[in-house]
Structures are given as structure tokens and as C-alpha cells.
Design an enzyme around this catalytic site. Structure first.
Site, PDB file in Angstrom:
ATOM      1  N   ASN A 214       0.827  -1.217   0.000  1.00 13.56           N
ATOM      2  CA  ASN A 214       0.000   0.000   0.000  1.00 13.56           C
ATOM      3  C   ASN A 214       0.854   1.257   0.000  1.00 13.56           C
ATOM      4  O   ASN A 214       0.506   2.251  -0.647  1.00 13.56           O
ATOM      5  CB  ASN A 214      -0.941  -0.003   1.209  1.00 13.56           C
ATOM      6  CG  ASN A 214      -2.234  -0.740   0.908  1.00 13.56           C
ATOM      7  OD1 ASN A 214      -2.384  -1.310  -0.173  1.00 13.56           O
ATOM      8  ND2 ASN A 214      -3.162  -0.746   1.842  1.00 13.56           N
ATOM      9  N   CYS A 266      -7.919   2.756   3.476  1.00 10.38           N
ATOM     10  CA  CYS A 266      -6.644   2.053   3.677  1.00 10.38           C
ATOM     11  C   CYS A 266      -5.385   2.876   3.452  1.00 10.38           C
ATOM     12  O   CYS A 266      -4.550   2.950   4.347  1.00 10.38           O
ATOM     13  CB  CYS A 266      -6.637   0.791   2.852  1.00 10.38           C
ATOM     14  SG  CYS A 266      -7.820  -0.392   3.557  1.00 10.38           S
TER      15      CYS A 266
HETATM   16  N1  LIG Z   1     -11.614  -2.104   2.492  1.00  8.45           N
HETATM   17  C1  LIG Z   1     -10.683  -2.654   1.739  1.00  8.45           C
HETATM   18  O1  LIG Z   1     -10.709  -2.522   0.518  1.00  8.45           O
HETATM   19  C2  LIG Z   1      -9.559  -3.431   2.349  1.00  8.45           C
HETATM   20  C3  LIG Z   1      -9.387  -3.499   3.731  1.00  8.45           C
HETATM   21  N2  LIG Z   1      -8.327  -4.211   4.262  1.00  8.45           N
HETATM   22  C4  LIG Z   1      -8.190  -4.335   5.713  1.00  8.45           C
HETATM   23  O2  LIG Z   1      -9.173  -5.272   6.171  1.00  8.45           O
HETATM   24  C5  LIG Z   1      -9.657  -4.885   7.462  1.00  8.45           C
HETATM   25  C6  LIG Z   1     -11.165  -4.734   7.416  1.00  8.45           C
HETATM   26  O3  LIG Z   1     -11.470  -3.669   6.544  1.00  8.45           O
HETATM   27  P1  LIG Z   1     -12.962  -3.392   6.050  1.00  8.45           P
HETATM   28  O4  LIG Z   1     -13.566  -4.666   5.623  1.00  8.45           O
HETATM   29  O5  LIG Z   1     -12.901  -2.257   5.103  1.00  8.45           O
HETATM   30  O6  LIG Z   1     -13.638  -2.925   7.439  1.00  8.45           O
HETATM   31  P2  LIG Z   1     -15.132  -2.489   7.730  1.00  8.45           P
HETATM   32  O7  LIG Z   1     -15.034  -1.382   8.691  1.00  8.45           O
HETATM   33  O8  LIG Z   1     -15.877  -2.328   6.454  1.00  8.45           O
HETATM   34  O9  LIG Z   1     -15.748  -3.780   8.454  1.00  8.45           O
HETATM   35  C7  LIG Z   1     -15.304  -4.259   9.685  1.00  8.45           C
HETATM   36  C8  LIG Z   1     -16.427  -5.088  10.303  1.00  8.45           C
HETATM   37  O10 LIG Z   1     -15.939  -5.732  11.495  1.00  8.45           O
HETATM   38  C9  LIG Z   1     -16.998  -5.776  12.429  1.00  8.45           C
HETATM   39  N3  LIG Z   1     -16.491  -6.067  13.774  1.00  8.45           N
HETATM   40  C10 LIG Z   1     -15.895  -5.230  14.668  1.00  8.45           C
HETATM   41  N4  LIG Z   1     -15.595  -5.883  15.796  1.00  8.45           N
HETATM   42  C11 LIG Z   1     -15.992  -7.166  15.633  1.00  8.45           C
HETATM   43  C12 LIG Z   1     -15.941  -8.330  16.444  1.00  8.45           C
HETATM   44  N5  LIG Z   1     -15.407  -8.313  17.665  1.00  8.45           N
HETATM   45  N6  LIG Z   1     -16.459  -9.474  15.959  1.00  8.45           N
HETATM   46  C13 LIG Z   1     -17.002  -9.516  14.728  1.00  8.45           C
HETATM   47  N7  LIG Z   1     -17.070  -8.445  13.902  1.00  8.45           N
HETATM   48  C14 LIG Z   1     -16.572  -7.284  14.355  1.00  8.45           C
HETATM   49  C15 LIG Z   1     -17.659  -4.419  12.269  1.00  8.45           C
HETATM   50  O11 LIG Z   1     -18.958  -4.413  12.824  1.00  8.45           O
HETATM   51  C16 LIG Z   1     -17.649  -4.256  10.741  1.00  8.45           C
HETATM   52  O12 LIG Z   1     -18.818  -4.767  10.135  1.00  8.45           O
HETATM   53  C17 LIG Z   1      -8.891  -3.614   7.836  1.00  8.45           C
HETATM   54  O13 LIG Z   1      -7.758  -3.977   8.588  1.00  8.45           O
HETATM   55  C18 LIG Z   1      -8.467  -3.066   6.492  1.00  8.45           C
HETATM   56  O14 LIG Z   1      -7.287  -2.291   6.581  1.00  8.45           O
HETATM   57  C19 LIG Z   1      -7.449  -4.903   3.467  1.00  8.45           C
HETATM   58  C20 LIG Z   1      -7.584  -4.883   2.096  1.00  8.45           C
HETATM   59  C21 LIG Z   1      -8.648  -4.153   1.428  1.00  8.45           C
HETATM   60  O1  LIG Z   2      -5.532  -2.206   1.717  1.00  6.05           O
HETATM   61  C1  LIG Z   2      -6.506  -1.857   1.083  1.00  6.05           C
HETATM   62  O2  LIG Z   2      -7.580  -1.559   1.570  1.00  6.05           O
HETATM   63  C2  LIG Z   2      -6.467  -1.747  -0.395  1.00  6.05           C
HETATM   64  O3  LIG Z   2      -6.045  -0.381  -0.696  1.00  6.05           O
HETATM   65  C3  LIG Z   2      -6.024  -0.059  -2.088  1.00  6.05           C
HETATM   66  O4  LIG Z   2      -7.321  -0.239  -2.649  1.00  6.05           O
HETATM   67  P1  LIG Z   2      -8.470   0.874  -2.547  1.00  6.05           P
HETATM   68  O5  LIG Z   2      -8.231   1.747  -1.363  1.00  6.05           O
HETATM   69  O6  LIG Z   2      -9.748   0.133  -2.657  1.00  6.05           O
HETATM   70  O7  LIG Z   2      -8.377   1.785  -3.840  1.00  6.05           O
HETATM   71  P2  LIG Z   2      -7.277   2.140  -4.947  1.00  6.05           P
HETATM   72  O8  LIG Z   2      -7.806   1.775  -6.258  1.00  6.05           O
HETATM   73  O9  LIG Z   2      -5.945   1.638  -4.583  1.00  6.05           O
HETATM   74  O10 LIG Z   2      -7.274   3.724  -4.832  1.00  6.05           O
HETATM   75  C4  LIG Z   2      -6.850   4.371  -3.653  1.00  6.05           C
HETATM   76  C5  LIG Z   2      -6.886   5.871  -3.852  1.00  6.05           C
HETATM   77  O11 LIG Z   2      -5.826   6.280  -4.710  1.00  6.05           O
HETATM   78  C6  LIG Z   2      -6.350   7.124  -5.728  1.00  6.05           C
HETATM   79  N1  LIG Z   2      -5.543   6.919  -6.954  1.00  6.05           N
HETATM   80  C7  LIG Z   2      -5.284   5.668  -7.404  1.00  6.05           C
HETATM   81  C8  LIG Z   2      -4.523   5.472  -8.524  1.00  6.05           C
HETATM   82  C9  LIG Z   2      -4.000   6.570  -9.221  1.00  6.05           C
HETATM   83  O12 LIG Z   2      -3.281   6.465 -10.244  1.00  6.05           O
HETATM   84  N2  LIG Z   2      -4.277   7.812  -8.748  1.00  6.05           N
HETATM   85  C10 LIG Z   2      -5.046   8.015  -7.627  1.00  6.05           C
HETATM   86  O13 LIG Z   2      -5.265   9.185  -7.234  1.00  6.05           O
HETATM   87  C11 LIG Z   2      -7.801   6.706  -5.901  1.00  6.05           C
HETATM   88  O14 LIG Z   2      -8.564   7.740  -6.451  1.00  6.05           O
HETATM   89  C12 LIG Z   2      -8.174   6.409  -4.456  1.00  6.05           C
HETATM   90  O15 LIG Z   2      -8.571   7.584  -3.799  1.00  6.05           O
HETATM   91  C13 LIG Z   2      -5.070  -1.029  -2.797  1.00  6.05           C
HETATM   92  O16 LIG Z   2      -5.086  -0.767  -4.200  1.00  6.05           O
HETATM   93  C14 LIG Z   2      -5.469  -2.495  -2.538  1.00  6.05           C
HETATM   94  O17 LIG Z   2      -4.525  -3.374  -3.137  1.00  6.05           O
HETATM   95  C15 LIG Z   2      -5.497  -2.725  -1.039  1.00  6.05           C
HETATM   96  O18 LIG Z   2      -5.898  -4.048  -0.728  1.00  6.05           O
END
Ligand SMILES: NC(=O)C1=CN([C@@H]2O[C@H](COP(=O)(O)OP(=O)(O)OC[C@H]3O[C@@H](n4cnc5c(N)ncnc54)[C@H](O)[C@@H]3O)[C@@H](O)[C@H]2O)C=CC1
Ligand SMILES: O=C(O)[C@H]1O[C@H](OP(=O)(O)OP(=O)(O)OC[C@H]2O[C@@H](n3ccc(=O)[nH]c3=O)[C@H](O)[C@@H]2O)[C@H](O)[C@@H](O)[C@@H]1O
Length: 446
Positions: A214, A266
Site C-alpha cells: 500500500n 486504507c
Molecule cells: N476495504 C478494503 O478494501 C480493504 C481493507 N483491508 C483491511 O481489512 C480490514 C477490514 O477492513 P474493512 O472490511 O474495510 O472494514 P469495515 O469497517 O468495512 O468492516 C469491519 C467489520 O468488522 C466488524 N467487527 C468489529 N468488531 C468485531 C468483532 N469483535 N467481531 C465480529 N465483527 C466485528 C464491524 O462491525 C464491521 O462490520 C482492515 O484492517 C483493512 O485495513 C485490506 C484490504 C482491502
Molecule cells: O488495503 C486496502 O484496503 C487496499 O487499498 C487499495 O485499494 P483501494 O483503497 O480500494 O483503492 P485504490 O484503487 O488503490 O485507490 C486508492 C486511492 O488512490 C487514488 N488513486 C489511485 C490510482 C492513481 O493512479 N491515482 C489516484 O489518485 C484513488 O482515487 C483512491 O482515492 C489497494 O489498491 C489495494 O490493493 C489494497 O488491498
């Protein structure tokens, strides 16, 4: 396999649905009873392309279910995924309270072998903490079933989450023994048919890999945004520069789009969290601090552009296209649109806004404001405005009817926060156009 996933957010829900799709029996546990009730009725509370059908199909097939009953979740899966949130705390460090809660829950209920896998993004060393928390809970019960702890960070992107999960670039598996590695290799085998994407390594390296990925991506974006700022001041067009440097394979075309700053749940929090970890270990992370600093400044660039154009913004009405932090999601966490709107309101301006998917979220966040009109469509958000700002590059904003737009707007001023339009064309059509780093195409660069 029998799998339990704690957390039904973007990551937990996508992971659960995708694992169920390949035949696993998945139970998803969440503390949010409302969310669990909606999911149990097949209602997906987030917008993620394809997720509704995937969830509904697997719920109907009996392979995917949702519960608030943590004990039942611990009893179900040999593999227990932790996919709860790890938001920033007030110091910028990752707040691990939800991860600790789940580890404690598992320790309080497990009666036989469990492999506990951290999928949440967590600081290096968290697996040790998860292990210690489970062990303490087991000791309190005076029982000692075996368990392993592993790190399996998630790399999916919102908006393309299913594709990313089903066809991953790589699957990072951090383990300290073969038993744990074997379970995870077997679990991911269906996603590895064309080539083995599993990269098995020690747990700390796996935990750091997630942040490293990231941070590299966030650094690319901030580098381009900094170059855009310089480009503006030098009278160049960053879009010409981007296409030229991207042709160098060592640089490539991915993640070099300048814009109005990165947002989402993130990048901002992960840059802060790794910075915090570095400082805790006595290292001043100059580059991480710079990535954050550049991004904070970039998120103000649209407001500053409007201010430079209009001077006083009090009483002005600004149209905004795009509220989500990027296209194909309804997620507004740390979105540049929020920085812009809050600055406009503070300056006495009002906002008309439209986003194809984030209107519900905008209503939840700002529904009670009288200086915000949430519009039903893109053209309505342009009606009577002094300027129109594109904040999120949704496809439907790319080719509007510019003649109609000009008639609708009080003043033909377009601020293009994602460089989706051609400056020359818009100028010929009678607009004042501002892009990001496109001074060569701007009538009056600031
Ligand atoms: N959003 C994304 O695109 C990505 C997120 N991550 C990582 O994955 C993790 C989760 O992210 P999101 O899914 O976006 O979070 P989110 O905030 O959308 O969802 C988290 C969920 O966990 C639940 N929760 C909290 N405490 C709990 C417990 N004790 N037992 C069961 N459920 C519980 C909450 O109610 C909520 O529904 C974070 O560490 C984030 O950095 C990694 C890659 C991509
Ligand atoms: O850890 C995470 O949650 C995730 O974070 C990002 O995914 P995401 O946050 O969903 O979105 P991206 O497509 O990466 O964009 C992130 C931000 O960068 C901006 N961005 C992206 C690309 C670019 O060229 N320029 C730019 O301004 C986007 O507009 C956005 O605001 C990573 O791409 C994922 O691989 C990772 O799993």
C-alpha cells in the site's frame, strides 16, 4: 472446508462469499446485529459490483451464513479469519481493539484445534499479540487445545474486489509451521490453478508485505501529485508527462494518475500506521511523512483552485460530481469530496452534489446540512452552479452533453479533479477549464 470469518465489512464479506463460492462452508460473524440481519435476508449493505449475486447465491445454496453468535462461529470453522477493522487511533497507530476482541473470543470458546488467520491489515508483531491473547483466555479456562496463528493479508481493491480475490496477483501466507501452511495452501488451491500464487513466508514479513504494497502505491500517487503541482507552476501539462513516463516499463502506467489526493479506508491509515510503527522502533520515516503531507495538501487543491478563481466563495454554489473516494464504490471514508465540501461550507459556499452510488452514504454523513443539496442525477447537480467540480472519475461523467451543461450552469467553469476532459476542447466549447497539473491548458494558472 469449514471457515469462520469475523467481520463482514468489505474484506470479510468478499472473502466469505468468494470462499463459499468454491465450496467451503462459511459462517460470518459480526457484532453489528442490524448488518447481520440484513445479510441473512440477502441484503448486501455495501455497493461492490457482483457481490449481491455472489452472497445471495451462496446463502441460498446453504454454504454462507451470518450470525452475531461468536461462540457458534468459533465452534464452526477449523480456520478462523479475523477481518475486522483496524482504523487509525488518535496517534495515527492502528487501533487493534477489535482484533484483540476477536482473539479473546476465540480463546474463550475454542475446544479443539483452530488455525487463527489475521486478514485485517495489522502492524508487524500483531500475530504474537493474537497468540498471547488466545493463550491467556485458554489459561483462564485451564484448557489447552492446540492452535496456530497465521498472517494472510488481503490485497483486494474496492470496486474490483471479487475479481481481485478470485484471481489474485499473489496470496501472501505468513506462518511459523508446516501445518498452518498446508491448510492455507489447500484453501487457496482453487484460486491458483493457472500458476501457484502462494508466497509462504515468516509471519512478520507477511505482515510488513501488506503495508509495503500500500505504501508503494500511495507513494506513486503522491509522487505524481507533487509533479502535478510543479507542472502547474511551470506551465506544463502533467497528462503529457504521465503518458511519456509510463511508457518506461520500469515506471509503468498503473497508479500514476494525478488527482485530488488519495482517500479510502486504507492508504491514508496504512501510511500513518507504518509511520507510527517506525517511530516506535526509533526510525524517523521521512518518506512516509512526506507521502502523507503531500496528500493532505493535494486534498485541498480543488478548494484552492476555486478560491483562486472566485476570490471570496461566500454565497457561491458549487456543483460536485462524485462523492465516493473512487469509482465503483459507495465508500466515502477519507474521500477528497469531504475535504472539498467541508472547506466550501466553512467559506460560506453551498454545494449541489451527485454520485451514482454514494448518495445514501452522503445522506448518512451530511443529511442534516442546509448548504448541501443531494441531487438525483448529474445534470441536476450542475443546475445554476458557479462552477462544476469533478471529484470522482465515474464513467458516466466522462462524456456529458457540454452544450446542455453550459446552459444549465450559472457560469461555465469546470474544475476537473481527475483530468478526464481535454482542456483544449472544453475551452473551445466556451468553458473555463482547470485540471490538475495542466497549466498548459489553463487560461490563468495559479
Ligand atoms: N476495504 C478494503 O478494501 C480493504 C481493507 N483491508 C483491511 O481489512 C480490514 C477490514 O477492513 P474493512 O472490511 O474495510 O472494514 P469495515 O469497517 O468495512 O468492516 C469491519 C467489520 O468488522 C466488524 N467487527 C468489529 N468488531 C468485531 C468483532 N469483535 N467481531 C465480529 N465483527 C466485528 C464491524 O462491525 C464491521 O462490520 C482492515 O484492517 C483493512 O485495513 C485490506 C484490504 C482491502
Ligand atoms: O488495503 C486496502 O484496503 C487496499 O487499498 C487499495 O485499494 P483501494 O483503497 O480500494 O483503492 P485504490 O484503487 O488503490 O485507490 C486508492 C486511492 O488512490 C487514488 N488513486 C489511485 C490510482 C492513481 O493512479 N491515482 C489516484 O489518485 C484513488 O482515487 C483512491 O482515492 C489497494 O489498491 C489495494 O490493493 C489494497 O488491498
Amino acid at each position: 472446508m469449514r471457515i469462520t470469518i469475523f467481520g463482514t465489512g468489505y474484506v470479510g464479506l468478499v472473502t466469505g462469499a468468494c470462499l463459499a463460492e468454491t465450496g467451503n462452508h462459511v459462517v460470518c460473524v459480526d457484532v453489528d446485529a442490524d448488518r447481520v440481519a440484513r445479510l441473512s435476508h440477502g441484503e448486501v449493505p455495501i455497493y461492490e459490483p457482483g457481490l449481491d449475486a455472489l452472497v445471495a447465491g451462496n446463502v441460498n445454496a446453504g454454504r454462507l451464513s451470518f450470525t452475531t453468535d461468536a461462540a457458534a462461529g468459533v465452534a464452526h470453522g477449523k480456520l478462523q479469519f479475523i477481518a475486522v477493522g483496524t482504523p487509525s487511533d488518535e496517534s495515527g497507530a492502528a487501533d487493534l481493539q477489535y482484533v484483540r476482541q476477536v482473539a479473546d473470543t476465540i480463546g474463550r470458546h475454542m475446544t479443539e484445534y483452530r488455525l487463527v488467520i489475521t486478514k485485517s491489515t495489522v502492524p508487524v508483531g500483531t500475530a504474537d499479540e493474537v497468540r498471547a491473547t488466545i493463550r491467556a483466555a485458554l489459561e483462564a479456562r485451564a484448557v489447552s487445545p492446540e492452535f496456530d496463528v497465521a498472517s494472510n493479508p488481503e490485497f483486494l481493491k474496492e470496486g474490483a474486489a471479487i475479481e481481485d480475490f478470485m484471481k489474485p496477483d499473489r496470496v501472501v501466507i505468513g506462518v511459523d509451521n508446516e501445518r498452518a501452511a498446508d491448510h492455507l495452501r489447500a484453501l487457496y488451491a482453487p484460486y491458483n490453478r493457472s500458476r501457484d500464487r502462494c508466497m509462504v513466508m515468516d509471519i512478520r514479513s507477511a505482515e510488513l508485505t501488506k503495508y509495503a504494497a500500500n505504501i508503494m502505491l500511495a507513494a506513486k500517487v503522491s509522487m505524481m501529485n507533487e509533479l502535478a503541482q510543479i507542472s502547474d507552476r511551470l506551465g506544463a501539462d502533467i497528462e503529457r508527462v504521465r503518458t511519456a513516463i509510463g511508457a518506461d516499463h520500469r515506471i509503468g502506467y498503473h497508479f500514476i494518475y494525478p488527482g485530488c489526493g488519495f482517500g479510502g479506508s486504507c492508504f491514508p491509515k496504512d501510511v500513518r500506521a507504518l509511520g507510527s510503527t517506525s517511530r516506535q522502533h526509533g526510525y524517523q520515516p521521512a518518506l512516509l511523512d512526506a507521502i502523507e503531507g503531500v496528500n493532505t495538501r493535494q486534498k485541498r487543491v480543488l478548494f484552492e483552485r476555486l478560491q483562486a478563481h472566485f476570490g471570496d466563495l461566500a454565497g457561491r454554489t458549487i456543483g460536485i460530481w462524485g462523492l465516493a473516494f473512487k469509482p465503483n464504490t459507495d465508500d466515502m471514508r477519507e474521500a477528497p469530496s469531504r475535504t472539498l465540501m467541508e472547506a466550501l461550507w466553512a467559506a460560506g459556499a453551498s454545494v449541489r452534489a451527485f454520485d451514482p452510488e454514494a448518495m445514501g452514504e452522503a445522506r448518512r454523513l451530511y443529511g442534516d446540512r442546509t448548504d448541501l443539496v443531494l441531487c438525483d442525477n448529474a445534470l441536476a447537480a450542475a443546475e445554476g452552479v458557479d462552477a462544476l467540480v469533478v471529484v470522482t472519475e465515474w464513467h458516466i461523467f466522462r462524456s456529458p452533453d457540454f452544450d446542455e451543461l453550459k446552459t444549465l450552469m450559472a457560469r461555465p467553469v469546470i474544475v476537473d479533479g481527475r483530468n478526464i476532459y481535454e482542456p483544449e476542447y472544453l475551452r473551445r466549447e466556451g468553458f473555463t477549464y482547470y485540471g490538475i497539473g495542466r497549466a498548459a491548458g489553463n487560461p490563468s494558472p495559479v
